[in-house]
Write a protein that holds these residues in place. Structure first.
Motif, PDB file in Angstrom:
ATOM      1  N   ARG A 304      39.645  46.674  26.826  1.00 54.20           N
ATOM      2  CA  ARG A 304      39.905  47.528  26.384  1.00 54.20           C
ATOM      3  C   ARG A 304      41.111  48.203  25.477  1.00 54.20           C
ATOM      4  NH1 ARG A 304      37.220  51.688  31.080  1.00 54.20           N
ATOM      5  NH2 ARG A 304      34.999  50.915  31.106  1.00 54.20           N
ATOM      6  N   ASP A 305      41.293  49.068  24.624  1.00 55.77           N
ATOM      7  CA  ASP A 305      42.366  49.233  23.905  1.00 55.77           C
ATOM      8  C   ASP A 305      43.405  49.481  24.902  1.00 55.77           C
ATOM      9  OD1 ASP A 305      40.953  48.859  21.524  1.00 55.77           O
ATOM     10  OD2 ASP A 305      40.758  51.177  21.006  1.00 55.77           O
ATOM     11  N   GLY A 306      44.636  48.922  24.773  1.00 54.15           N
ATOM     12  CA  GLY A 306      45.745  49.233  25.575  1.00 54.15           C
ATOM     13  C   GLY A 306      45.723  48.284  26.823  1.00 54.15           C
ATOM     14  N   GLU A 307      44.718  47.328  27.285  1.00 51.43           N
ATOM     15  CA  GLU A 307      44.641  46.938  28.394  1.00 51.43           C
ATOM     16  C   GLU A 307      44.833  45.376  28.252  1.00 51.43           C
ATOM     17  OE1 GLU A 307      41.285  46.131  31.768  1.00 51.43           O
ATOM     18  OE2 GLU A 307      40.512  46.685  29.730  1.00 51.43           O
ATOM     19  N   ARG A 308      45.984  44.774  29.151  1.00 49.48           N
ATOM     20  CA  ARG A 308      46.557  43.497  28.829  1.00 49.48           C
ATOM     21  C   ARG A 308      45.450  42.443  29.095  1.00 49.48           C
ATOM     22  NH1 ARG A 308      49.281  41.763  32.515  1.00 49.48           N
ATOM     23  NH2 ARG A 308      49.036  43.436  34.306  1.00 49.48           N
ATOM     24  N   PRO A 309      45.389  41.427  28.501  1.00 49.43           N
ATOM     25  CA  PRO A 309      44.562  40.136  28.537  1.00 49.43           C
ATOM     26  C   PRO A 309      44.747  40.007  29.953  1.00 49.43           C
ATOM     27  CG  PRO A 309      46.032  39.978  26.498  1.00 49.43           C
ATOM     28  CD  PRO A 309      46.698  41.301  27.555  1.00 49.43           C
ATOM     29  N   GLY A 310      43.509  39.405  30.549  1.00 54.11           N
ATOM     30  CA  GLY A 310      43.341  38.912  31.908  1.00 54.11           C
ATOM     31  C   GLY A 310      43.081  40.029  32.883  1.00 54.11           C
ATOM     32  N   GLN A 311      43.223  41.372  32.613  1.00 53.96           N
ATOM     33  CA  GLN A 311      43.031  42.467  33.646  1.00 53.96           C
ATOM     34  C   GLN A 311      41.622  42.521  34.065  1.00 53.96           C
ATOM     35  OE1 GLN A 311      45.729  44.934  35.126  1.00 53.96           O
ATOM     36  NE2 GLN A 311      46.255  42.610  34.890  1.00 53.96           N
ATOM     37  N   SER A 312      40.825  42.616  32.888  1.00 53.10           N
ATOM     38  CA  SER A 312      39.357  42.535  33.386  1.00 53.10           C
ATOM     39  C   SER A 312      38.670  41.323  32.536  1.00 53.10           C
ATOM     40  CB  SER A 312      38.700  43.966  32.619  1.00 53.10           C
ATOM     41  OG  SER A 312      39.147  44.915  33.201  1.00 53.10           O
ATOM     42  N   GLY A 313      37.298  41.327  33.018  1.00 48.38           N
ATOM     43  CA  GLY A 313      36.641  40.224  32.295  1.00 48.38           C
ATOM     44  C   GLY A 313      35.546  39.440  33.197  1.00 48.38           C
ATOM     45  N   ALA A 314      35.241  38.268  32.962  1.00 46.79           N
ATOM     46  CA  ALA A 314      34.470  37.383  33.691  1.00 46.79           C
ATOM     47  C   ALA A 314      34.768  36.362  34.555  1.00 46.79           C
ATOM     48  CB  ALA A 314      33.328  36.768  32.652  1.00 46.79           C
ATOM     49  N   LEU A 315      34.555  36.500  35.716  1.00 46.58           N
ATOM     50  CA  LEU A 315      34.807  35.315  36.918  1.00 46.58           C
ATOM     51  C   LEU A 315      33.539  34.626  36.964  1.00 46.58           C
ATOM     52  CD1 LEU A 315      37.125  34.716  38.920  1.00 46.58           C
ATOM     53  CD2 LEU A 315      36.181  35.842  40.346  1.00 46.58           C
ATOM     54  N   ILE A 316      33.614  33.260  36.922  1.00 49.16           N
ATOM     55  CA  ILE A 316      32.275  32.498  36.793  1.00 49.16           C
ATOM     56  C   ILE A 316      32.516  31.678  37.973  1.00 49.16           C
ATOM     57  CG2 ILE A 316      31.142  30.777  35.714  1.00 49.16           C
ATOM     58  CD1 ILE A 316      32.490  31.502  33.054  1.00 49.16           C
ATOM     59  N   VAL A 317      31.286  31.879  38.725  1.00 48.20           N
ATOM     60  CA  VAL A 317      31.306  31.231  40.105  1.00 48.20           C
ATOM     61  C   VAL A 317      30.498  29.893  39.837  1.00 48.20           C
ATOM     62  CG1 VAL A 317      30.385  31.388  42.374  1.00 48.20           C
ATOM     63  CG2 VAL A 317      31.380  33.238  41.248  1.00 48.20           C
ATOM     64  N   VAL A 318      30.754  28.541  40.268  1.00 48.35           N
ATOM     65  CA  VAL A 318      29.955  27.366  40.189  1.00 48.35           C
ATOM     66  C   VAL A 318      30.017  26.629  41.625  1.00 48.35           C
ATOM     67  CG1 VAL A 318      30.414  27.280  38.000  1.00 48.35           C
ATOM     68  CG2 VAL A 318      32.031  26.092  39.547  1.00 48.35           C
ATOM     69  N   GLN A 319      29.287  25.681  41.342  1.00 48.52           N
ATOM     70  CA  GLN A 319      29.601  24.519  42.546  1.00 48.52           C
ATOM     71  C   GLN A 319      29.751  23.213  41.839  1.00 48.52           C
ATOM     72  OE1 GLN A 319      26.030  24.602  45.084  1.00 48.52           O
ATOM     73  NE2 GLN A 319      26.105  26.720  45.611  1.00 48.52           N
ATOM     74  N   ALA A 320      30.073  22.656  42.945  1.00 46.27           N
ATOM     75  CA  ALA A 320      30.367  21.146  42.312  1.00 46.27           C
ATOM     76  C   ALA A 320      29.430  20.064  42.241  1.00 46.27           C
ATOM     77  CB  ALA A 320      31.719  20.570  43.190  1.00 46.27           C
ATOM     78  N   GLU A 321      28.321  20.386  41.461  1.00 53.96           N
ATOM     79  CA  GLU A 321      27.370  19.675  41.104  1.00 53.96           C
ATOM     80  C   GLU A 321      26.748  19.915  39.523  1.00 53.96           C
ATOM     81  OE1 GLU A 321      24.375  21.770  40.793  1.00 53.96           O
ATOM     82  OE2 GLU A 321      25.691  23.533  41.183  1.00 53.96           O
ATOM     83  N   ASP A 322      25.987  19.187  39.153  1.00 49.11           N
ATOM     84  CA  ASP A 322      25.704  19.037  37.672  1.00 49.11           C
ATOM     85  C   ASP A 322      24.875  20.337  37.141  1.00 49.11           C
ATOM     86  OD1 ASP A 322      26.936  16.446  37.644  1.00 49.11           O
ATOM     87  OD2 ASP A 322      24.808  15.264  37.876  1.00 49.11           O
ATOM     88  N   SER A 323      23.758  20.915  38.042  1.00 51.24           N
ATOM     89  CA  SER A 323      23.364  22.030  37.402  1.00 51.24           C
ATOM     90  C   SER A 323      24.177  23.182  37.166  1.00 51.24           C
ATOM     91  CB  SER A 323      22.240  22.339  38.416  1.00 51.24           C
ATOM     92  OG  SER A 323      22.691  22.754  39.700  1.00 51.24           O
ATOM     93  N   SER A 324      25.132  23.469  37.798  1.00 48.10           N
ATOM     94  CA  SER A 324      26.001  24.437  37.708  1.00 48.10           C
ATOM     95  C   SER A 324      26.752  24.297  36.177  1.00 48.10           C
ATOM     96  CB  SER A 324      27.155  24.375  38.722  1.00 48.10           C
ATOM     97  OG  SER A 324      26.881  25.009  39.769  1.00 48.10           O
TER      98      SER A 324
END
Length: 420
Positions: A304-324
């Motif tokens: 949002r306006d006035g918000e620092r980069p990296g404050q909000s956003g997407a956190l992506i959860v994966v596993q250590a395998e190919d389909s992820s």
């Protein structure tokens, strides 16, 4: 008594202190980011500088306490204690209590704009719900208590581990941990998945189909105040800081209902915005979907306006395998398309590699290396596959209150600090 020691040109001193006072000292020193010996040194110096002794401290049950002080300070302190006709233990207790009184616990640092974190992946079964819950719990933990945290260099060491290291070496490598105060933030967990996994895992009840729900508010058909649907989670451990907005099975129909809504990408924001003033962080457990609901979640997590980069956003959860990896490509393509179409910024907060077990061999270790090689977004969490998380789910309890010293709990706290 004192004995010579070599600790930064200090001498070791041994006395006694009641356990409660020693614990308060340990917590407060950690809150201020200083060593215990520095706090004791300051307390003794200030106490000796007073005109007289301070209020008597209850020293019942005092047991052995040792620290390191500058040469000569302990002997000078013993003389002041004698002049004031108090015991050595009482003088030390008064000195430490004086330091505690003059160095109160710092206020919790709260963001100026409520942080909005969407926890996502198009693939189901990677553990998005467990990460959402664990991260929220770690952000809400008690700031006036110490908790075991995996330190950053331990995570970096794990991520540098090559796929040629032996399984025994990786399995036996101990976690490097330190004790830190909890972050003490006010957290809202939003179960945005019609399967209601987050709701069920935390021991709450899904909302009834014939009542009010987040879906109704997003579709412009609310039946009441959304605040009335929010429930508190485990107040004994989180002291009212951790809340949940339960899911309802009607979310299966969300994409259909959103298709008739104007500016549908902003529907989640319109629904949740009235709650934001009550929270420091809002975590959204997204469904394994690439439909309109994912667009709405991505838009909600935009910068949002006035918000620092990296404050909000997407956190992506994966596993250590190919389909992820395949699902990751689909998800990031959708988010990137939304960014381009709507001219918005959606920051990637990082990748969490969940349910990792190097004993699964080359597939796991080489896949982990593949995630590390991405660099942007970087890997911000490595959570092992351990029984405590499954047990907590079975018991319908938060992981960090069910098994606060487990390796998974320690990793969740590290994750919270990586993205804080």
């Amino acid at each position: 008594m004192s004995s010579p020691a070599t600790s930064n040109d200090r001498e070791k001193v041994v006395s006694k202190l009641p356990g409660w006072l020693r614990q308060n000292l340990k917590i407060r020193a950690a809150q201020h980011g200083i060593e215990i010996q520095t706090a004791v040194e300051q307390g003794i110096s200030d106490w000796c500088g007073l005109a007289s002794a301070t209020a008597t401290v209850d020293t019942a049950g005092a047991d052995s306490f040792s620290t390191f002080l500058p040469p000569g300070q302990w002997e000078a302190f013993r003389q002041v204690v004698a002049d004031r006709r108090v015991s050595l233990i009482q003088g030390l207790a008064q000195s430490i209590q004086l330091w505690l009184d003059t160095n109160p616990a710092p206020d919790v640092e709260r963001p100026e704009v409520t942080r909005r974190i969407i926890v996502c992946n198009q693939k189901g079964g990677v553990g998005k719900t467990a990460i959402t819950a664990g991260l929220g719990e770690a952000l809400a933990e008690e700031p006036n208590a110490l908790h075991a945290v995996q330190i950053a260099k331990a995570l970096a060491k794990a991520l540098r581990a090559s796929d040629t290291s032996s399984e025994d070496e990786q399995a036996s490598d101990p976690l490097e941990i330190e004790s830190l105060p909890g972050l003490g933030l006010r957290v809202l967990l939003v179960d945005f998945d019609p399967q209601c996994h987050l709701t069920n895992q935390l021991g709450a009840s899904p909302l009834p189909m014939n009542g009010d729900s987040l879906t109704n508010h997003m579709a412009g058909d609310p039946k009441g105040d959304l605040r009335d649907l929010v429930v508190s989670i485990d107040d004994e451990h989180f002291n009212g800081r951790l809340h949940l907005l339960p899911a309802c099975n009607d979310a299966f129909l969300l994409d259909v209902r959103l298709s008739a809504v104007r500016a549908r990408e902003a529907a989640l924001e319109r629904a949740l915005e009235p709650l934001e003033a009550d929270y420091d962080v809002i975590l959204v457990d997204c469904p394994p979907s690439l439909g309109l609901s994912m667009d709405a979640a991505s838009y909600y997590g935009r910068r949002r306006d006035g918000e620092r980069p990296g404050q909000s956003g997407a956190l992506i959860v994966v596993q250590a395998e190919d389909s992820s990896a395949d699902a990751y490509d689909l998800l990031t393509s959708q988010i990137d398309d939304l960014r381009d179409d709507l001219k918005i910024e959606v920051d990637y907060l990082g990748i969490v590699v969940n349910l990792y077990d190097s004993r699964r061999g080359y597939i796991a270790t080489s896949s982990l290396q593949g995630w590390v090689d991405i660099k942007d977004p970087r890997v911000v969490g490595l959570i092992g596959d351990r029984k405590e998380q499954k047990e907590a789910v079975r018991m319908k309890q938060p992981l960090l209150s069910y098994a606060p010293k487990s390796q998974q709990a320690i990793g969740m706290r590290a994750l919270a600090r990586e993205i804080a």
